[in-house]
Design a protein around this motif. Structure first.
Motif, PDB file in Angstrom:
ATOM      1  N   LEU A 185       7.008  23.723  13.105  1.00  0.00           N
ATOM      2  CA  LEU A 185       8.450  23.545  12.944  1.00  0.00           C
ATOM      3  C   LEU A 185       9.173  24.878  12.848  1.00  0.00           C
ATOM      4  N   ARG A 186      10.205  25.018  13.657  1.00  0.00           N
ATOM      5  CA  ARG A 186      11.040  26.219  13.517  1.00  0.00           C
ATOM      6  C   ARG A 186      12.290  25.793  12.760  1.00  0.00           C
ATOM      7  N   MET A 187      12.523  26.494  11.645  1.00  0.00           N
ATOM      8  CA  MET A 187      13.614  26.060  10.763  1.00  0.00           C
ATOM      9  C   MET A 187      14.978  26.131  11.459  1.00  0.00           C
ATOM     10  N   GLU A 188      15.173  27.150  12.326  1.00  0.00           N
ATOM     11  CA  GLU A 188      16.482  27.240  13.002  1.00  0.00           C
ATOM     12  C   GLU A 188      16.707  26.012  13.884  1.00  0.00           C
ATOM     13  N   THR A 189      15.620  25.602  14.586  1.00  0.00           N
ATOM     14  CA  THR A 189      15.767  24.433  15.462  1.00  0.00           C
ATOM     15  C   THR A 189      16.053  23.193  14.628  1.00  0.00           C
ATOM     16  N   LEU A 190      15.373  23.077  13.505  1.00  0.00           N
ATOM     17  CA  LEU A 190      15.593  21.923  12.627  1.00  0.00           C
ATOM     18  C   LEU A 190      17.061  21.851  12.195  1.00  0.00           C
ATOM     19  N   ILE A 191      17.579  22.985  11.734  1.00  0.00           N
ATOM     20  CA  ILE A 191      18.975  23.020  11.281  1.00  0.00           C
ATOM     21  C   ILE A 191      19.925  22.692  12.428  1.00  0.00           C
ATOM     22  N   GLU A 192      19.608  23.243  13.598  1.00  0.00           N
ATOM     23  CA  GLU A 192      20.470  23.007  14.755  1.00  0.00           C
ATOM     24  C   GLU A 192      20.539  21.504  15.074  1.00  0.00           C
ATOM     25  N   LYS A 193      19.362  20.858  15.063  1.00  0.00           N
ATOM     26  CA  LYS A 193      19.334  19.421  15.393  1.00  0.00           C
ATOM     27  C   LYS A 193      20.031  18.606  14.315  1.00  0.00           C
ATOM     28  N   ILE A 194      19.773  18.944  13.054  1.00  0.00           N
ATOM     29  CA  ILE A 194      20.412  18.194  11.959  1.00  0.00           C
ATOM     30  C   ILE A 194      21.934  18.319  12.075  1.00  0.00           C
ATOM     31  N   ASN A 195      22.399  19.553  12.292  1.00  0.00           N
ATOM     32  CA  ASN A 195      23.844  19.759  12.362  1.00  0.00           C
ATOM     33  C   ASN A 195      24.458  19.013  13.540  1.00  0.00           C
ATOM     34  N   ARG A 196      23.723  18.997  14.658  1.00  0.00           N
ATOM     35  CA  ARG A 196      24.261  18.306  15.828  1.00  0.00           C
ATOM     36  C   ARG A 196      24.391  16.807  15.553  1.00  0.00           C
ATOM     37  N   ILE A 197      23.363  16.249  14.933  1.00  0.00           N
ATOM     38  CA  ILE A 197      23.407  14.813  14.634  1.00  0.00           C
ATOM     39  C   ILE A 197      24.518  14.504  13.628  1.00  0.00           C
ATOM     40  N   LEU A 198      24.617  15.331  12.582  1.00  0.00           N
ATOM     41  CA  LEU A 198      25.652  15.078  11.563  1.00  0.00           C
ATOM     42  C   LEU A 198      27.043  15.146  12.183  1.00  0.00           C
ATOM     43  N   LYS A 199      27.223  16.116  13.088  1.00  0.00           N
ATOM     44  CA  LYS A 199      28.530  16.274  13.722  1.00  0.00           C
ATOM     45  C   LYS A 199      28.858  15.042  14.565  1.00  0.00           C
ATOM     46  N   SER A 200      27.877  14.553  15.310  1.00  0.00           N
ATOM     47  CA  SER A 200      28.207  13.415  16.170  1.00  0.00           C
ATOM     48  C   SER A 200      28.394  12.149  15.343  1.00  0.00           C
ATOM     49  N   ARG A 201      27.702  12.036  14.204  1.00  0.00           N
ATOM     50  CA  ARG A 201      27.936  10.875  13.319  1.00  0.00           C
ATOM     51  C   ARG A 201      29.367  10.907  12.783  1.00  0.00           C
ATOM     52  N   GLU A 202      29.781  12.124  12.397  1.00  0.00           N
ATOM     53  CA  GLU A 202      31.129  12.261  11.857  1.00  0.00           C
ATOM     54  C   GLU A 202      32.171  11.947  12.925  1.00  0.00           C
ATOM     55  N   GLU A 203      31.900  12.435  14.136  1.00  0.00           N
ATOM     56  CA  GLU A 203      32.858  12.198  15.222  1.00  0.00           C
ATOM     57  C   GLU A 203      32.973  10.717  15.543  1.00  0.00           C
ATOM     58  N   GLU A 204      31.837  10.052  15.535  1.00  0.00           N
ATOM     59  CA  GLU A 204      31.890   8.623  15.857  1.00  0.00           C
ATOM     60  C   GLU A 204      32.716   7.873  14.803  1.00  0.00           C
ATOM     61  N   LYS A 205      32.487   8.282  13.542  1.00  0.00           N
ATOM     62  CA  LYS A 205      33.248   7.644  12.462  1.00  0.00           C
ATOM     63  C   LYS A 205      34.743   7.890  12.669  1.00  0.00           C
ATOM     64  N   HIS A 206      35.065   9.132  13.015  1.00  0.00           N
ATOM     65  CA  HIS A 206      36.465   9.488  13.230  1.00  0.00           C
ATOM     66  C   HIS A 206      37.059   8.667  14.380  1.00  0.00           C
ATOM     67  N   LEU A 207      36.287   8.554  15.478  1.00  0.00           N
ATOM     68  CA  LEU A 207      36.792   7.802  16.633  1.00  0.00           C
ATOM     69  C   LEU A 207      37.071   6.345  16.269  1.00  0.00           C
ATOM     70  N   ARG A 208      36.208   5.793  15.422  1.00  0.00           N
ATOM     71  CA  ARG A 208      36.429   4.407  15.007  1.00  0.00           C
ATOM     72  C   ARG A 208      37.677   4.294  14.142  1.00  0.00           C
ATOM     73  N   GLU A 209      37.837   5.277  13.244  1.00  0.00           N
ATOM     74  CA  GLU A 209      38.982   5.234  12.335  1.00  0.00           C
ATOM     75  C   GLU A 209      40.302   5.302  13.081  1.00  0.00           C
ATOM     76  N   ILE A 210      40.342   6.170  14.093  1.00  0.00           N
ATOM     77  CA  ILE A 210      41.616   6.297  14.808  1.00  0.00           C
ATOM     78  C   ILE A 210      41.754   5.215  15.872  1.00  0.00           C
ATOM     79  N   GLN A 211      40.777   4.336  15.935  1.00  0.00           N
ATOM     80  CA  GLN A 211      40.789   3.227  16.897  1.00  0.00           C
ATOM     81  C   GLN A 211      41.036   3.733  18.312  1.00  0.00           C
ATOM     82  N   VAL A 212      40.121   4.580  18.732  1.00  0.00           N
ATOM     83  CA  VAL A 212      40.205   5.181  20.049  1.00  0.00           C
ATOM     84  C   VAL A 212      40.102   4.091  21.115  1.00  0.00           C
TER      85      VAL A 212
END
Ligand SMILES: Nc1ncnc2c1ncn2[C@@H]1O[C@H](COP(=O)(O)OP(=O)(O)O)[C@@H](O)[C@H]1O
Ligand SMILES: [Mg+2]
Length: 347
Positions: free
Chosen positions: A91-118
């Motif tokens: 495991l490379r820690m930088e890659t782990l962080i990169e993947k975690i951050n990417r997933i968290l960002k897209s989860r947040e975006e999806e939530k936002h898109l639902r809230e604004i009723q895109v």
């Protein structure tokens, strides 16, 4: 260092550990998690079985599978059962962080898109991002696992699939971004930005692409440009889109000039200061009948090119205009192209 300690050190607030699949499922019954990091090889219940159960108990939790080279055949199973991403051992820690951050960002975006009723098409495009990124992961795994086994022809085919997936993914990403700006739902996260530092730092990210075409970058940066309020992540997109075009349409051994300076523009009788960034190449240039349309989403006579979506400059324009700035292009066929964008000093 233990992964848990590492993640806590990176400011992720809740990190729980489980020693086995059963323990993981017990914890999962009691708590909600955004992401689970799951080793494909475990004592007792194996990773795949655990994954199946996780998907049943917590279908909206994203799972990153940790796999070794020898696990590739079982990793393919994990894709079937909805693993979101793969991480290879060691495991490379930088890659782990990169993947975690990417997933968290897209989860947040999806939530936002639902809230604004895109609108529905945007939501559909957004939803397509996930299966695509899984398919890309799968192809990468497959390419690795099949090394030395596939024939040259099959390898070509795999590369073709890889490129096609790249294109669909890039197009969907650009379309989602465009839709957000066009509907006024894009959020600018404005911070104090020093363009004299930001511009060279972003250009440095293309060091290897520039190196492989032996293209020289020359900077003319005014160190005295004032700090502005802007969204650095979005500006990075703008600068990279323009620079990528300049690299793509330049011949090897040429020079791309990048400048940053303060200009003044007359707005309603007053001279208003702007910071202007220009990127000039000496490449193929753009013909006069195409030039007026390059910032449009739909371009007449657009010929599809490798590694392109045809949407890059349209997105640049929307981002620059969201900052109350403007963007222009000058070009002479066979001589080169200059793209300039300017952002107001007092937004
Ligand atoms: N620096 C450049 N030199 C020549 N042509 C360019 C340059 N920048 C953009 N173009 C033209 O403008 C079109 C639109 O650019 P862009 O929106 O970035 O789409 P693409 O995905 O094709 O790069 C390109 O397809 C190309 O024809
Ligand atoms: Mg482009």
């Amino acid at each position: 260092m233990l992964i848990k300690d590492f993640l806590l050190g990176e400011n992720f607030n809740v990190v729980d550990e489980a020693a086995s699949g059963n323990e993981a499922l017990d914890i999962l019954m009691l708590n909600d998690y955004d992401i689970i990091l799951l080793d494909i090889r475990m004592e007792g219940m194996d990773g795949i079985e655990t994954l199946k159960q996780i998907r049943r108990i917590a279908p909206s939790t994203d799972v990153i599978m940790v796999t070794g080279y020898a696990d590739i055949p079982s990793a393919v199973e994990c894709i079937k059962y909805g693993a979101r991403e793969f991480l290879e051992k060691p495991l490379r820690m930088e890659t782990l962080i990169e993947k975690i951050n990417r997933i968290l960002k897209s989860r947040e975006e999806e939530k936002h898109l639902r809230e604004i009723q895109v609108d529905f098409p945007t939501l559909v495009m957004y939803k397509l991002q996930l299966p695509l990124s899984t398919a890309k992961s799968a192809i990468t795994l497959l390419n690795k696992g099949l090394e030395n086994i596939v024939t040259e022809k099959q390898k070509e085919l795999l590369e073709h699939i890889d490129q096609t997936l790249w294109k669909i993914d890039a197009t969907i990403n650009d379309l989602v971004d465009l839709a957000k700006f066009e509907s006024g739902n894009a959020q600018l996260e404005k911070l104090p930005v020093n363009m004299d530092e930001l511009v060279p730092a972003i250009c440095a990210k293309r060091e290897s692409e520039l190196g492989s075409k032996n293209i020289n970058l020359s900077f003319l940066i005014d160190k005295k440009v004032p700090t502005i309020e802007a969204d650095p992540e979005k500006l990075e997109k703008v600068i990279l889109n323009i620079l990528d075009n300049a690299i793509k349409y330049s011949s090897p051994n040429s020079t791309i000039k990048v400048t940053t300076t303060t200009i003044h523009k007359e707005v309603e009788g007053n001279l208003v200061p702007y910071i202007e960034v220009s990127i000039s190449d000496t490449g193929v240039g753009i013909s006069p009948d195409v030039l007026p349309y390059i910032f449009n989403k739909i371009k007449p006579d657009y010929s599809d090119k490798e590694k392109s979506t045809g949407l890059g400059l349209a997105l640049c324009k929307l981002i620059v205009e969201a900052h109350n700035g403007f963007i222009t292009a000058e070009s002479q066929i066979g001589q080169g192209t200059t793209i300039r964008f300017a952002l107001p000093v007092n937004a």
